[in-house]
Design a protein around this motif. Structure first.
Motif, short mmCIF file in Angstrom:
data_model
loop_
_atom_site.label_atom_id
_atom_site.label_comp_id
_atom_site.label_asym_id
_atom_site.label_seq_id
_atom_site.Cartn_x
_atom_site.Cartn_y
_atom_site.Cartn_z
N ILE A 1 0.85 -1.19 0.00
CA ILE A 1 0.00 0.00 0.00
C ILE A 1 0.88 1.24 0.00
CG2 ILE A 1 -1.64 1.33 1.39
CD1 ILE A 1 -2.79 -1.33 2.33
N PRO A 2 0.60 2.21 -0.89
CA PRO A 2 1.43 3.43 -0.95
C PRO A 2 1.51 4.13 0.41
CG PRO A 2 -0.06 3.31 -2.83
CD PRO A 2 -0.46 2.21 -1.91
N SER A 3 2.63 4.79 0.63
CA SER A 3 2.86 5.48 1.90
C SER A 3 1.77 6.51 2.18
CB SER A 3 4.22 6.19 1.86
OG SER A 3 5.26 5.26 1.65
N LEU B 1 -6.21 13.90 15.36
CA LEU B 1 -6.67 13.07 14.25
C LEU B 1 -5.66 12.95 13.12
CD1 LEU B 1 -10.23 12.91 12.79
CD2 LEU B 1 -8.29 13.05 11.25
N ILE B 2 -5.19 14.07 12.58
CA ILE B 2 -4.37 14.02 11.37
C ILE B 2 -3.04 13.32 11.60
CG2 ILE B 2 -3.13 15.43 9.68
CD1 ILE B 2 -5.41 17.49 9.92
N ALA B 3 -2.27 13.76 12.59
CA ALA B 3 -0.97 13.14 12.83
C ALA B 3 -1.08 11.66 13.19
CB ALA B 3 -0.22 13.91 13.92
N PRO B 4 -2.00 11.26 14.09
CA PRO B 4 -2.13 9.83 14.38
C PRO B 4 -2.51 9.00 13.16
CG PRO B 4 -3.17 11.12 16.11
CD PRO B 4 -2.84 12.08 15.01
N ALA B 5 -3.39 9.53 12.30
CA ALA B 5 -3.79 8.78 11.11
C ALA B 5 -2.60 8.59 10.17
CB ALA B 5 -4.93 9.50 10.39
N LEU B 6 -1.83 9.63 9.95
CA LEU B 6 -0.65 9.52 9.08
C LEU B 6 0.38 8.56 9.67
CD1 LEU B 6 -0.27 13.29 8.11
CD2 LEU B 6 -1.02 11.43 6.61
N GLU B 7 0.55 8.60 10.97
CA GLU B 7 1.48 7.67 11.62
C GLU B 7 1.03 6.23 11.47
OE1 GLU B 7 1.72 9.08 15.62
OE2 GLU B 7 2.84 10.90 15.08
N ASP B 8 -0.28 6.02 11.37
CA ASP B 8 -0.83 4.68 11.17
C ASP B 8 -0.78 4.23 9.71
OD1 ASP B 8 -1.38 4.35 13.82
OD2 ASP B 8 -3.51 4.84 13.67
N GLY B 9 -0.24 5.08 8.83
CA GLY B 9 -0.13 4.73 7.43
C GLY B 9 -1.35 5.04 6.59
N LYS B 10 -2.27 5.83 7.13
CA LYS B 10 -3.49 6.16 6.39
C LYS B 10 -3.29 7.45 5.59
CE LYS B 10 -6.28 4.09 10.05
NZ LYS B 10 -7.23 4.36 11.16
N GLY C 1 4.27 20.73 12.27
CA GLY C 1 5.07 19.97 11.31
C GLY C 1 4.27 19.21 10.26
N GLN C 2 2.96 19.21 10.37
CA GLN C 2 2.13 18.44 9.44
C GLN C 2 1.65 19.34 8.29
OE1 GLN C 2 1.87 15.26 9.65
NE2 GLN C 2 2.64 14.97 11.73
N ARG C 3 2.41 19.36 7.22
CA ARG C 3 2.04 20.16 6.05
C ARG C 3 1.55 19.24 4.93
NH1 ARG C 3 3.40 25.41 6.59
NH2 ARG C 3 4.76 25.90 8.36
N PRO C 4 0.57 19.69 4.15
CA PRO C 4 0.02 18.83 3.10
C PRO C 4 1.05 18.45 2.05
CG PRO C 4 -1.43 20.71 3.54
CD PRO C 4 -0.14 20.98 4.26
N ASP C 5 0.91 17.23 1.52
CA ASP C 5 1.72 16.80 0.39
C ASP C 5 1.19 17.39 -0.91
OD1 ASP C 5 3.55 14.84 1.72
OD2 ASP C 5 1.64 13.89 2.22
N LEU C 6 -0.11 17.64 -0.96
CA LEU C 6 -0.75 18.19 -2.16
C LEU C 6 -1.99 18.97 -1.73
CD1 LEU C 6 -1.22 18.36 -5.27
CD2 LEU C 6 -2.46 16.19 -5.07
N THR C 7 -2.17 20.16 -2.31
CA THR C 7 -3.36 20.95 -2.08
C THR C 7 -4.05 21.22 -3.41
OG1 THR C 7 -2.46 22.04 -0.10
CG2 THR C 7 -4.26 23.16 -1.24
#
Length: 230
Positions: free
Chosen positions: A8-10, A89-98, A134-140
């Motif tokens: 699954i993609p990062s 919500l955002i940081a925990p979800a990203l840390e979980d690979g979502k 530190g949580q900046r979008p990869d794409l907007t």
């Protein structure tokens, strides 16, 4: 394993921005569904909101209660909601690979309260640094539309649903405010070409969804399925 024949993609963080009535919420739902169909774990959220505390701040702001305090106070409230949203919500979800797809994020504060409302860049920058953690979008993805057309769309949608067109804190601003807001988002896109992509929202919902998917797969080629061996 995902449908691609690869892992699954990062995790990625995508945000949707734009003025009122451009169809962000619809396109967030469509993109989240498209990713889910490809076995990609995705979290769909919104701002202000996403966590109980942030949703409470959302209700407070959109009802217009802090309007008399001025746009600087609004910017601080949005930042407080964003900080809780990021940490809860955002940081925990990203840390979980979502993958996280958010309907509005920090660019909205910069556009509404900063570039349109007149809050100084220094305050906007400081609040952004604090809230994003530190949580900046990869794409907007910035959905762009003439505000007159957008508001006619909102009015017609309300009529079709048999509902009164009740304006919130920002929808009730005059059309000149929304013209400046549109220019604000286009300025943000110009200043951040590596992150932001502007798409015309003045088209069929399905056509816009296809344009969005094309941008997403170009930005993240790991989404493109591998060719089956001949």
């Amino acid at each position: 394993m995902a449908k691609y024949g690869i892992d699954i993609p990062s995790a990625r963080f995508l945000t949707f921005e734009g003025g009122e009535g451009v169809g962000k919420s619809t396109q967030v739902k469509r993109l989240a569904a498209r990713l889910s169909e490809q076995d990609i774990p995705v979290v769909r959220t919104r701002e202000p909101g996403g966590t109980p505390k942030a949703e409470a701040i959302r209700s407070f702001i959109l009802q217009g209660k802090p309007e008399s305090w001025g746009v600087g106070a609004e910017a601080v409230l949005f930042a407080a909601a964003r900080l809780d949203h990021v940490n809860g919500l955002i940081a925990p979800a990203l840390e979980d690979g979502k993958w996280v797809i958010c309907d509005r994020f920090a660019d909205s504060t910069r556009a509404y309260q900063g570039l349109t409302g007149g809050v100084e860049d220094g305050l906007i920058d400081a609040l952004e640094d604090l809230a994003l953690n530190g949580q900046r979008p990869d794409l907007t993805l910035i959905l762009d539309m003439n505000p007159e057309v957008a508001f006619e769309r909102v009015r017609q949608r309300a009529l079709d649903d048999g509902m009164p067109a009740i304006a919130d804190r920002f929808e009730k601003e005059d059309i000149e405010f929304h013209r400046r807001l549109r220019e604000g988002f286009l300025t943000i896109a110009k200043d951040n070409p590596d992150r932001c992509v502007v798409l015309s929202a003045d088209q069929d919902e399905g056509a816009l969804a296809a344009d969005i998917w094309q941008v997403v797969t170009q930005r993240f080629p790991e989404l493109v399925p591998e060719e089956e061996p001949a």
